[in-house]
Design an enzyme around this catalytic site. Structure first.
Site, PDB file in Angstrom:
ATOM      1  N   SER A  46      -1.521  51.839 -14.106  1.00 47.55           N
ATOM      2  CA  SER A  46      -1.065  50.781 -15.013  1.00 47.55           C
ATOM      3  C   SER A  46      -0.534  49.621 -14.188  1.00 47.55           C
ATOM      4  O   SER A  46      -0.427  49.698 -12.958  1.00 47.55           O
ATOM      5  CB  SER A  46       0.011  51.283 -15.990  1.00 47.55           C
ATOM      6  OG  SER A  46       1.227  51.498 -15.301  1.00 47.55           O
ATOM      7  N   ILE A  48       0.463  46.424 -12.083  1.00 48.79           N
ATOM      8  CA  ILE A  48      -0.090  45.675 -10.956  1.00 48.79           C
ATOM      9  C   ILE A  48      -1.130  46.516 -10.196  1.00 48.79           C
ATOM     10  O   ILE A  48      -2.197  46.013  -9.820  1.00 48.79           O
ATOM     11  CB  ILE A  48       1.061  45.254 -10.009  1.00 48.79           C
ATOM     12  CG1 ILE A  48       2.021  44.290 -10.736  1.00 48.79           C
ATOM     13  CG2 ILE A  48       0.517  44.609  -8.738  1.00 48.79           C
ATOM     14  CD1 ILE A  48       3.317  44.012  -9.990  1.00 48.79           C
ATOM     15  N   SER A 172       8.571  43.301  -3.201  1.00 48.22           N
ATOM     16  CA  SER A 172       9.077  42.616  -4.399  1.00 48.22           C
ATOM     17  C   SER A 172       9.844  41.374  -3.981  1.00 48.22           C
ATOM     18  O   SER A 172      10.392  41.311  -2.871  1.00 48.22           O
ATOM     19  CB  SER A 172      10.016  43.546  -5.175  1.00 48.22           C
ATOM     20  OG  SER A 172      10.750  42.821  -6.129  1.00 48.22           O
ATOM     21  N   TYR A 185      17.154  49.638  -4.951  1.00 53.19           N
ATOM     22  CA  TYR A 185      15.771  49.131  -5.044  1.00 53.19           C
ATOM     23  C   TYR A 185      15.602  47.902  -4.158  1.00 53.19           C
ATOM     24  O   TYR A 185      14.604  47.777  -3.438  1.00 53.19           O
ATOM     25  CB  TYR A 185      15.454  48.808  -6.503  1.00 53.19           C
ATOM     26  CG  TYR A 185      14.105  48.171  -6.738  1.00 53.19           C
ATOM     27  CD1 TYR A 185      12.946  48.948  -6.806  1.00 53.19           C
ATOM     28  CD2 TYR A 185      13.984  46.794  -6.903  1.00 53.19           C
ATOM     29  CE1 TYR A 185      11.707  48.360  -7.034  1.00 53.19           C
ATOM     30  CE2 TYR A 185      12.750  46.198  -7.127  1.00 53.19           C
ATOM     31  CZ  TYR A 185      11.620  46.983  -7.193  1.00 53.19           C
ATOM     32  OH  TYR A 185      10.386  46.397  -7.416  1.00 53.19           O
ATOM     33  N   LYS A 189      12.899  47.612  -1.030  1.00 56.26           N
ATOM     34  CA  LYS A 189      11.828  46.618  -0.958  1.00 56.26           C
ATOM     35  C   LYS A 189      11.990  45.729   0.278  1.00 56.26           C
ATOM     36  O   LYS A 189      11.007  45.227   0.819  1.00 56.26           O
ATOM     37  CB  LYS A 189      11.795  45.786  -2.245  1.00 56.26           C
ATOM     38  CG  LYS A 189      11.328  46.590  -3.452  1.00 56.26           C
ATOM     39  CD  LYS A 189       9.896  47.096  -3.267  1.00 56.26           C
ATOM     40  CE  LYS A 189       9.368  47.885  -4.443  1.00 56.26           C
ATOM     41  NZ  LYS A 189       7.973  48.316  -4.285  1.00 56.26           N
ATOM     42  N   THR A 220       5.270  44.123 -16.976  1.00 61.25           N
ATOM     43  CA  THR A 220       4.696  45.477 -16.994  1.00 61.25           C
ATOM     44  C   THR A 220       5.765  46.422 -17.535  1.00 61.25           C
ATOM     45  O   THR A 220       6.919  46.029 -17.751  1.00 61.25           O
ATOM     46  CB  THR A 220       4.323  45.937 -15.568  1.00 61.25           C
ATOM     47  OG1 THR A 220       5.530  46.070 -14.813  1.00 61.25           O
ATOM     48  CG2 THR A 220       3.389  44.980 -14.872  1.00 61.25           C
TER      49      THR A 220
END
Ligand code: NAP
Length: 283
Positions: A46, A48, A172, A185, A189, A220
């Protein structure tokens, strides 16, 4: 053509896991810029990753898609195969060594080699502060987002170096502009940028290029917390985007140029381009 394509369905099935495969017969651009190349894309059922997988296949590559859940793999593979694309799907939780091994074995067995790796799988199980994060969550985020691309690549390397492959890691915008509520997170990244630079140096002598894709905010499931009623988007995300001069949000189905890059055009071009040694590398 893939050996497996020539053999038909039978060759695609693996004793350990059900594969979602329909051999395509029409609609594949065999003369596309990635014709006869093989791409493995993680986290690609799903969002990207799916868009990247689709684009690579539209450009002629044979693509192995994967994610944790069989039903997602089945659905995504069936959709792309209906479009006439050469796609196989297998379950692979990138944090599990046995799943990575199976992904590698499947791609090799049925595609005869591997040219490209795109690491899109990423998690953020916690929205909260870094120091409030449990060790278990730290381990989960770093394991999936940072360690797994390196470990998967180490398993693929012997095969990719024969074909002068290329790698794209998906980081990201949070790597450059950390958001308060994303905690660990952000850290993971940012670590991916360092991983990209380090691997690019280490693999340049083998003619394998390593690059990093840095999406902004793409609509998304992953970013739904930003988009729902009362989401963070207006207050938190849009200021970040304007700071990094991305003045719009993206939808992975959008046709806009920047967003096309996220759909895979940029990845396809990046994977195909000539090897260039990073600064400071000499042979
Ligand atoms: P998404 O739409 O939620 O898709 C995530 C995909 O990864 C799904 O196919 C999911 O399928 C799979 N997945 C999740 N955990 C996995 C694991 N441990 N192993 C293997 N597959 C796994 O997410 P997305 O927005 O496309 O995000 C993809 C990547 O882009 C992530 O690395 C994310 O950090 C990065 N990114 C996203 C945005 C954004 O705004 N959306 C912005 C910057 C960066 P299963 O559930 O079946 O596993």
């Amino acid at each position: 053509m893939l050996p497996a394509v020539a053999r038909g369905h039978r060759g695609w099935f693996h004793p350990c896991a059900r594969l979602s495969v329909r051999m395509s017969s029409t609609g594949i651009d065999r003369k596309g810029i990635l014709a006869e190349r093989v791409a493995v894309v993680t986290g690609s059922t799903s969002g990207i990753g799916f868009a990247i997988a689709r684009r690579l296949a539209q450009d002629g590559a044979h693509v192995v898609i994967s994610s944790r859940k069989q039903q997602n793999v089945d659905r995504a593979a069936a959709q792309l195969q209906r479009e006439g694309l050469s796609v196989a799907g297998i379950v692979c939780h990138v944090g599990k060594a046995e799943d990575r091994e199976r992904l590698v074995a499947t791609a090799l067995e049925h595609c005869g080699g591997i040219d490209f790796l795109v690491c899109c799988a990423g998690v953020n199980p916690l929205v909260g502060s870094t120091l409030g994060t449990s060790e278990q969550i730290w381990d989960k985020i770093l394991n999936v987002n940072v360690k797994s691309p390196a470990l998967l690549l180490s398993q693929l390397l012997p095969y990719m170096e024969k074909r002068k492959g290329a790698v794209t890691l998906v980081s990201s915008v949070a790597a450059y502009f950390p958001r308060m509520e994303l905690g660990v997170y952000n850290v993971s990244k940012t670590a991916l940028l360092a991983l990209t630079r380090t691997l690019a140096l280490e693999l340049a002598p083998k003619d394998i290029r390593v690059n990093c894709l840095v999406p902004g905010v793409i609509k998304t499931d992953f970013s739904k917390v930003d988009w729902g009623a009362g989401g963070l988007c207006r207050n938190r995300v849009l200021p970040v985007l304007s700071r990094c001069q991305l003045h719009h949000r993206g939808e992975h189905r959008s046709g806009r140029l920047l967003l096309s890059a996220l759909r895979g055009v940029g990845v396809a071009v990046q994977l195909r381009s000539q090897a260039q040694e990073p600064e400071g590398v000499s042979r």
